[in-house]
Write a protein that holds these residues in place. Structure first.
Motif, PDB file in Angstrom:
ATOM      1  N   ALA A  45       0.810  -1.222   0.000  1.00 47.79           N
ATOM      2  CA  ALA A  45       0.000   0.000   0.000  1.00 47.79           C
ATOM      3  C   ALA A  45       0.840   1.267   0.000  1.00 47.79           C
ATOM      4  O   ALA A  45       0.373   2.314  -0.449  1.00 47.79           O
ATOM      5  CB  ALA A  45      -0.940   0.001   1.200  1.00 47.79           C
ATOM      6  N   VAL A  46       2.091   1.194   0.519  1.00 47.29           N
ATOM      7  CA  VAL A  46       2.905   2.409   0.604  1.00 47.29           C
ATOM      8  C   VAL A  46       3.917   2.518  -0.535  1.00 47.29           C
ATOM      9  O   VAL A  46       4.669   3.488  -0.594  1.00 47.29           O
ATOM     10  CB  VAL A  46       3.649   2.511   1.958  1.00 47.29           C
ATOM     11  CG1 VAL A  46       2.679   2.632   3.100  1.00 47.29           C
ATOM     12  CG2 VAL A  46       4.593   1.322   2.166  1.00 47.29           C
ATOM     13  N   LYS A  47       3.931   1.582  -1.472  1.00 46.08           N
ATOM     14  CA  LYS A  47       4.828   1.726  -2.606  1.00 46.08           C
ATOM     15  C   LYS A  47       4.107   2.476  -3.715  1.00 46.08           C
ATOM     16  O   LYS A  47       2.865   2.551  -3.721  1.00 46.08           O
ATOM     17  CB  LYS A  47       5.327   0.360  -3.081  1.00 46.08           C
ATOM     18  CG  LYS A  47       4.289  -0.535  -3.710  1.00 46.08           C
ATOM     19  CD  LYS A  47       4.904  -1.899  -4.042  1.00 46.08           C
ATOM     20  CE  LYS A  47       3.897  -2.819  -4.692  1.00 46.08           C
ATOM     21  NZ  LYS A  47       4.473  -4.154  -4.966  1.00 46.08           N
ATOM     22  N   PRO A  48       4.846   3.063  -4.651  1.00 54.50           N
ATOM     23  CA  PRO A  48       4.196   3.838  -5.720  1.00 54.50           C
ATOM     24  C   PRO A  48       3.074   3.054  -6.393  1.00 54.50           C
ATOM     25  O   PRO A  48       3.255   1.911  -6.791  1.00 54.50           O
ATOM     26  CB  PRO A  48       5.349   4.120  -6.688  1.00 54.50           C
ATOM     27  CG  PRO A  48       6.553   4.174  -5.794  1.00 54.50           C
ATOM     28  CD  PRO A  48       6.317   3.101  -4.756  1.00 54.50           C
ATOM     29  N   GLY A  49       1.925   3.679  -6.486  1.00 54.24           N
ATOM     30  CA  GLY A  49       0.754   3.040  -7.054  1.00 54.24           C
ATOM     31  C   GLY A  49      -0.155   2.420  -6.026  1.00 54.24           C
ATOM     32  O   GLY A  49      -1.315   2.117  -6.323  1.00 54.24           O
ATOM     33  N   GLY A  50       0.356   2.223  -4.793  1.00 57.56           N
ATOM     34  CA  GLY A  50      -0.459   1.645  -3.735  1.00 57.56           C
ATOM     35  C   GLY A  50      -1.475   2.637  -3.192  1.00 57.56           C
ATOM     36  O   GLY A  50      -1.352   3.849  -3.384  1.00 57.56           O
ATOM     37  N   ALA A  51      -2.473   2.119  -2.476  1.00 60.50           N
ATOM     38  CA  ALA A  51      -3.571   2.967  -1.999  1.00 60.50           C
ATOM     39  C   ALA A  51      -3.082   4.061  -1.060  1.00 60.50           C
ATOM     40  O   ALA A  51      -3.464   5.231  -1.198  1.00 60.50           O
ATOM     41  CB  ALA A  51      -4.621   2.105  -1.304  1.00 60.50           C
ATOM     42  N   ILE A  52      -2.241   3.696  -0.101  1.00 61.68           N
ATOM     43  CA  ILE A  52      -1.764   4.692   0.859  1.00 61.68           C
ATOM     44  C   ILE A  52      -0.852   5.692   0.169  1.00 61.68           C
ATOM     45  O   ILE A  52      -0.963   6.910   0.383  1.00 61.68           O
ATOM     46  CB  ILE A  52      -1.040   4.007   2.033  1.00 61.68           C
ATOM     47  CG1 ILE A  52      -2.049   3.235   2.889  1.00 61.68           C
ATOM     48  CG2 ILE A  52      -0.297   5.033   2.889  1.00 61.68           C
ATOM     49  CD1 ILE A  52      -1.422   2.420   4.002  1.00 61.68           C
ATOM     50  N   TYR A  53       0.050   5.197  -0.673  1.00 65.95           N
ATOM     51  CA  TYR A  53       0.977   6.089  -1.386  1.00 65.95           C
ATOM     52  C   TYR A  53       0.197   7.114  -2.211  1.00 65.95           C
ATOM     53  O   TYR A  53       0.465   8.320  -2.139  1.00 65.95           O
ATOM     54  CB  TYR A  53       1.886   5.269  -2.291  1.00 65.95           C
ATOM     55  CG  TYR A  53       2.940   6.086  -3.025  1.00 65.95           C
ATOM     56  CD1 TYR A  53       4.226   6.203  -2.510  1.00 65.95           C
ATOM     57  CD2 TYR A  53       2.637   6.730  -4.219  1.00 65.95           C
ATOM     58  CE1 TYR A  53       5.192   6.943  -3.178  1.00 65.95           C
ATOM     59  CE2 TYR A  53       3.591   7.484  -4.891  1.00 65.95           C
ATOM     60  CZ  TYR A  53       4.865   7.578  -4.367  1.00 65.95           C
ATOM     61  OH  TYR A  53       5.816   8.330  -5.031  1.00 65.95           O
ATOM     62  N   THR A  54      -0.770   6.639  -2.984  1.00 70.21           N
ATOM     63  CA  THR A  54      -1.517   7.530  -3.873  1.00 70.21           C
ATOM     64  C   THR A  54      -2.270   8.597  -3.083  1.00 70.21           C
ATOM     65  O   THR A  54      -2.213   9.792  -3.405  1.00 70.21           O
ATOM     66  CB  THR A  54      -2.498   6.711  -4.727  1.00 70.21           C
ATOM     67  OG1 THR A  54      -1.761   5.741  -5.485  1.00 70.21           O
ATOM     68  CG2 THR A  54      -3.277   7.601  -5.669  1.00 70.21           C
ATOM     69  N   GLN A  55      -2.970   8.169  -2.025  1.00 68.61           N
ATOM     70  CA  GLN A  55      -3.756   9.120  -1.244  1.00 68.61           C
ATOM     71  C   GLN A  55      -2.858  10.081  -0.466  1.00 68.61           C
ATOM     72  O   GLN A  55      -3.159  11.281  -0.365  1.00 68.61           O
ATOM     73  CB  GLN A  55      -4.663   8.365  -0.276  1.00 68.61           C
ATOM     74  CG  GLN A  55      -5.743   7.545  -0.952  1.00 68.61           C
ATOM     75  CD  GLN A  55      -6.601   6.799   0.042  1.00 68.61           C
ATOM     76  OE1 GLN A  55      -7.014   7.343   1.062  1.00 68.61           O
ATOM     77  NE2 GLN A  55      -6.878   5.527  -0.243  1.00 68.61           N
ATOM     78  N   ALA A  56      -1.755   9.559   0.094  1.00 69.51           N
ATOM     79  CA  ALA A  56      -0.869  10.414   0.874  1.00 69.51           C
ATOM     80  C   ALA A  56      -0.165  11.440  -0.003  1.00 69.51           C
ATOM     81  O   ALA A  56      -0.006  12.606   0.389  1.00 69.51           O
ATOM     82  CB  ALA A  56       0.164   9.567   1.622  1.00 69.51           C
ATOM     83  N   MET A  57       0.262  11.040  -1.190  1.00 76.34           N
ATOM     84  CA  MET A  57       0.912  11.990  -2.083  1.00 76.34           C
ATOM     85  C   MET A  57      -0.074  13.067  -2.540  1.00 76.34           C
ATOM     86  O   MET A  57       0.273  14.252  -2.596  1.00 76.34           O
ATOM     87  CB  MET A  57       1.498  11.263  -3.294  1.00 76.34           C
ATOM     88  CG  MET A  57       2.718  10.410  -2.961  1.00 76.34           C
ATOM     89  SD  MET A  57       4.100  11.380  -2.303  1.00 76.34           S
ATOM     90  CE  MET A  57       4.683  12.178  -3.785  1.00 76.34           C
ATOM     91  N   ARG A  58      -1.295  12.649  -2.842  1.00 72.73           N
ATOM     92  CA  ARG A  58      -2.300  13.630  -3.240  1.00 72.73           C
ATOM     93  C   ARG A  58      -2.564  14.627  -2.103  1.00 72.73           C
ATOM     94  O   ARG A  58      -2.605  15.845  -2.313  1.00 72.73           O
ATOM     95  CB  ARG A  58      -3.598  12.922  -3.617  1.00 72.73           C
ATOM     96  CG  ARG A  58      -4.673  13.866  -4.145  1.00 72.73           C
ATOM     97  CD  ARG A  58      -5.999  13.149  -4.352  1.00 72.73           C
ATOM     98  NE  ARG A  58      -5.843  12.000  -5.234  1.00 72.73           N
ATOM     99  CZ  ARG A  58      -6.167  10.761  -4.901  1.00 72.73           C
ATOM    100  NH1 ARG A  58      -6.653  10.499  -3.700  1.00 72.73           N
ATOM    101  NH2 ARG A  58      -5.996   9.774  -5.757  1.00 72.73           N
ATOM    102  N   GLY A  59      -2.716  14.109  -0.893  1.00 75.37           N
ATOM    103  CA  GLY A  59      -2.970  14.979   0.243  1.00 75.37           C
ATOM    104  C   GLY A  59      -1.797  15.880   0.565  1.00 75.37           C
ATOM    105  O   GLY A  59      -1.975  17.036   0.945  1.00 75.37           O
ATOM    106  N   THR A  60      -0.568  15.348   0.414  1.00 77.70           N
ATOM    107  CA  THR A  60       0.626  16.142   0.690  1.00 77.70           C
ATOM    108  C   THR A  60       0.776  17.278  -0.307  1.00 77.70           C
ATOM    109  O   THR A  60       1.110  18.408   0.049  1.00 77.70           O
ATOM    110  CB  THR A  60       1.879  15.240   0.665  1.00 77.70           C
ATOM    111  OG1 THR A  60       1.740  14.212   1.651  1.00 77.70           O
ATOM    112  CG2 THR A  60       3.132  16.038   0.971  1.00 77.70           C
ATOM    113  N   VAL A  61       0.529  16.979  -1.582  1.00 79.64           N
ATOM    114  CA  VAL A  61       0.610  18.014  -2.618  1.00 79.64           C
ATOM    115  C   VAL A  61      -0.436  19.097  -2.362  1.00 79.64           C
ATOM    116  O   VAL A  61      -0.148  20.303  -2.458  1.00 79.64           O
ATOM    117  CB  VAL A  61       0.419  17.394  -4.016  1.00 79.64           C
ATOM    118  CG1 VAL A  61       0.247  18.484  -5.064  1.00 79.64           C
ATOM    119  CG2 VAL A  61       1.615  16.511  -4.367  1.00 79.64           C
TER     120      VAL A  61
END
Length: 277
Positions: free
Chosen positions: A217-233
């Motif tokens: 989930a935390v690697k690129p493309g994973g659910a957590i990665y995608t949502q966290a990067m979107r939220g961070t941006v």
């Protein structure tokens, strides 16, 4: 205990009740056996030899996942990380015991046991837990100056390395099997060798599945990665959005100017994702 955890425990107890009924085992005996397992597990997880074996194995597995010496984990760091995982698992076991003392929960498990067994489905991280972890990444990296998305990406890379290492460490036939069986034998002397081996294998497999779910989930493309990067941006854009022009432009405060950061993907002991493992 969250609603997802209660549901998962109810499914496990209902399954045990069905199996017990098929063997002619009384419901009270089924519950007593499960409680005994959890009490023994909580005690076994405090075994110093097991904790050291887990920390040592974690160091070795991290080195396999990322051979770069910059990512090496010291024994002190490994113990902090592993003890964090273990404390969560002890708390889980103790909460299971308290929950099984609740007549309302037992009644709900009994009702579930009377229904056909649900079809087995692959493990998925609970949505509420994903949200907590995502929020943790966003809040952590929102303080990262002008480059929080970079910081977030490197933070998640550290989590991915750490959780993939745990996934390998928890292999049922791997390096933790023997020390866990030994710790369980001390905590649960009345159990047979076969029971101890089966319980250890089941527990390790359960932990392996969860660790792998977080790693994915935390690697690129994973659910957590995608949502966290979107939220961070989004958080970074809001933070650095131009303010209404003042009457007289003022220089930014010194505190808003951030210096260079170390983006090495470390995994800290206060790791939010570790609560899932």
């Amino acid at each position: 205990m969250s609603a997802d955890q209660l549901d998962a425990l109810r499914v496990r107890i209902a399954s045990r009740m069905r199996e017990g009924a098929a063997r002619g085992q009384a419901e009270s005996a089924v519950i007593a056996q499960f409680v005994g397992e959890q009490v023994a597990l909580a005690k076994a997880l405090t075994d110093h030899a097991f904790i050291h074996a887990m920390a040592d194995g974690y160091i070795k597995e991290v080195a396999v996942q990322q051979p770069n010496p910059a990512y090496a984990v010291t024994m002190e760091q490994a113990h902090l990380q592993i003890e964090n995982v273990i404390q969560h698992r002890i708390a889980d076991a103790q909460q299971c015991v308290r929950t099984l003392a609740d007549p309302a929960f037992i009644a709900s498990a009994r009702a579930a046991a009377a229904q056909p067994a649900p079809r087995a489905a692959p493990y998925q991280l609970p949505a509420d837990k994903v949200a907590v972890i995502v929020n943790g990444f966003v809040q952590l990296n929102a303080r990262g100056g002008a480059e929080p998305p970079i910081h977030a990406g490197m933070s998640m890379m550290g989590h991915q390395i750490g959780h993939q290492a745990l996934s390998e460490l928890f292999r049922p036939a791997g390096r933790l099997r023997a020390p866990l069986v030994h710790a369980l034998a001390t905590a649960w002397p009345q159990a047979s060798g076969e029971v101890l081996e089966n319980f250890a294998a089941t527990w390790l497999e359960d932990r392996q599945v969860r660790a792998k779910a977080v790693a994915d989930a935390v690697k690129p493309g994973g659910a957590i990665y995608t949502q966290a990067m979107r939220g961070t941006v989004q958080a970074a854009q809001q933070k650095h959005a131009p303010a209404p022009a003042p009457a007289a432009p003022a220089p930014p405060p010194a505190s808003s100017v951030s210096g260079p950061k170390n983006y090495r993907g470390t995994v800290n002991a206060a790791d939010l994702a570790m609560e899932v493992v």
